[in-house]
Scaffold this motif. Structure first.
Motif, mmCIF file in Angstrom:
data_model
loop_
_atom_site.group_PDB
_atom_site.id
_atom_site.type_symbol
_atom_site.label_atom_id
_atom_site.label_comp_id
_atom_site.label_asym_id
_atom_site.label_seq_id
_atom_site.Cartn_x
_atom_site.Cartn_y
_atom_site.Cartn_z
ATOM 1 N N GLY A 1 76.040 -2.986 78.546
ATOM 2 C CA GLY A 1 75.369 -4.173 79.063
ATOM 3 C C GLY A 1 74.991 -3.979 80.522
ATOM 4 O O GLY A 1 75.598 -3.155 81.220
ATOM 5 N N PHE A 2 73.991 -4.729 80.979
ATOM 6 C CA PHE A 2 73.531 -4.590 82.361
ATOM 7 C C PHE A 2 73.269 -5.946 82.998
ATOM 8 O O PHE A 2 72.719 -6.842 82.372
ATOM 9 N N LEU A 3 73.624 -6.047 84.276
ATOM 10 C CA LEU A 3 73.269 -7.208 85.088
ATOM 11 C C LEU A 3 72.031 -6.851 85.907
ATOM 12 O O LEU A 3 71.940 -5.739 86.422
ATOM 13 N N GLY A 4 71.093 -7.779 86.025
ATOM 14 C CA GLY A 4 69.913 -7.550 86.859
ATOM 15 C C GLY A 4 70.121 -8.231 88.195
ATOM 16 O O GLY A 4 70.156 -9.465 88.275
ATOM 17 N N ALA A 5 70.285 -7.447 89.265
ATOM 18 C CA ALA A 5 70.537 -8.050 90.585
ATOM 19 C C ALA A 5 69.257 -8.323 91.367
ATOM 20 O O ALA A 5 69.301 -8.920 92.430
ATOM 21 N N GLY A 6 68.106 -7.886 90.850
ATOM 22 C CA GLY A 6 66.839 -8.145 91.533
ATOM 23 C C GLY A 6 66.614 -9.640 91.717
ATOM 24 O O GLY A 6 66.982 -10.431 90.853
ATOM 25 N N TYR A 7 66.028 -10.028 92.866
ATOM 26 C CA TYR A 7 65.732 -11.430 93.241
ATOM 27 C C TYR A 7 66.981 -12.257 93.546
ATOM 28 O O TYR A 7 66.881 -13.434 93.839
#
Length: 345
Positions: A44-50
């Protein structure tokens, strides 16, 4: 619970299923989605963009409370500004009628670094198992620091030149993004034309590199996964396939649009929403502004943010960035674990 005390660093070979859930910034990627995919044997991945560094930190902590399995965090690498004030003003003028339609003011088109230094600091402290980068790759000193803290570092690339640069800077693996992918093109140059070589062609072009390749772009079925693995990928990455997962934070308007095939019949690459090439469902806003939208990320992203928020709230998909890959019709609703299973080879 930091990775270095677990002994071994992460390896793609350790995954029960060779499937990575793509980090999708702007809402769809949640701690719940990342944890569900990791717990079910994928990555799984977290999107830290924005997001602010504080928000990223909170998400990492939430994901850790939900799974003991490894998960990743994706950061946007800051870019130099490439747009002139005149071009920005011109585009703002062309959006005036749209803003008026929703009764909002356009956002302030500022240039920023997405809280870069603070995010790196938080990563070094929290040391998630995996970290990936989009829109460029950090210098080798940064990569080395992350690796020393036990992190496995992935570069997102769209071709050979970027791949070689990332490897020279110390990448452990390459996420190879083909033009079939939904959302932003991960080209290192913000104004690079979208690459046209299909995913399998890029994988073939990189097959001589001694590094694991993760195939991204149009992966929506087990058959797509098997085909990518057959041409040398070590794993696949799927984003659009998870947009309708129960645990995803995808906006209701976006979810509904993905299943209304009579209304949106195709995807296209556009820069009207963010000033960077991205693939989404072809809608009215794209038809109106594809001709006049300049390159200019993140300024244009900030400029259109209030407009997109208002469109989402009003349930107006024609004015919203409906990011989706070419095989979006395969996206189904349901628990992330069952979607993950449907992608397994």
């Amino acid at each position: 619970m930091d990775t270095q005390h677990h002994g071994k660093r992460f390896s793609l070979k350790s995954l029960a299923l060779p499937v990575v859930q793509a980090p999708m910034a702007g809402g769809p990627s949640t701690a719940q989605l990342a944890a569900a995919v990791s717990s079910a044997g994928g990555l799984g991945f977290l999107g830290a963009g924005y997001k602010s560094a504080a928000a990223m930190r909170a998400e990492i902590e939430t994901a850790r409370s939900l799974t003991t399995n490894p998960f990743g965090v994706n950061l946007f690498v800051p870019q130099p500004s490439i747009i002139s004030p005149e071009a920005l003003q011109q585009y703002a003028d062309s959006l005036a009628a749209d803003a008026e339609r929703f009764g909002v003011s356009l956002g302030e088109p500022k240039h920023d670094d997405d809280d870069w230094d603070q995010k790196l600091e938080a990563l070094l402290e929290l040391a998630p198992a995996v970290v990936s980068f989009t829109f460029d790759f950090p210098e080798s000193s940064v990569v080395e620091e992350l690796r020393q803290r036990g992190m496995y570092v992935i570069a997102t690339v769209t071709g050979r030149e970027e791949a070689l640069r990332a490897l020279a800077a110390g990448a452990d693996a390459l996420c190879v993004q083909g033009p079939e992918a939904g959302g932003h093109r991960s080209t290192f140059k913000a104004d690079a034309p979208p690459p046209l070589v299909p995913l399998h062609g890029i994988l073939g072009d990189l097959s001589d590199l001694e590094v694991p390749l993760i195939a991204a772009g149009g992966i929506a079925t087990a058959e797509h996964t098997r085909a990518a693995l057959a041409v040398g990928a070590a794993a696949v990455q799927a984003g659009t396939a998870f947009l309708c997962a129960d645990e995803a934070g995808t906006k209701a308007t976006h979810r509904a649009a993905l299943s209304s095939s009579h209304r949106f019949t195709t995807t296209a690459v556009t820069r009207v929403f963010s000033g960077r090439n991205a693939r989404g469902l072809h809608n009215e806003f794209m038809r109106r502004h594809d001709g006049d939208a300049p390159y200019g990320y993140p300024e244009i992203h900030h400029l259109t943010t209030p407009l997109r928020a208002a469109a989402a709230a009003a349930g107006e998909p024609d004015w919203l960035n409906l990011w989706a890959g070419m095989n979006y019709r395969y996206a189904v609703e349901g628990p992330a674990a069952s979607i993950l299973k449907s992608l397994a080879p």
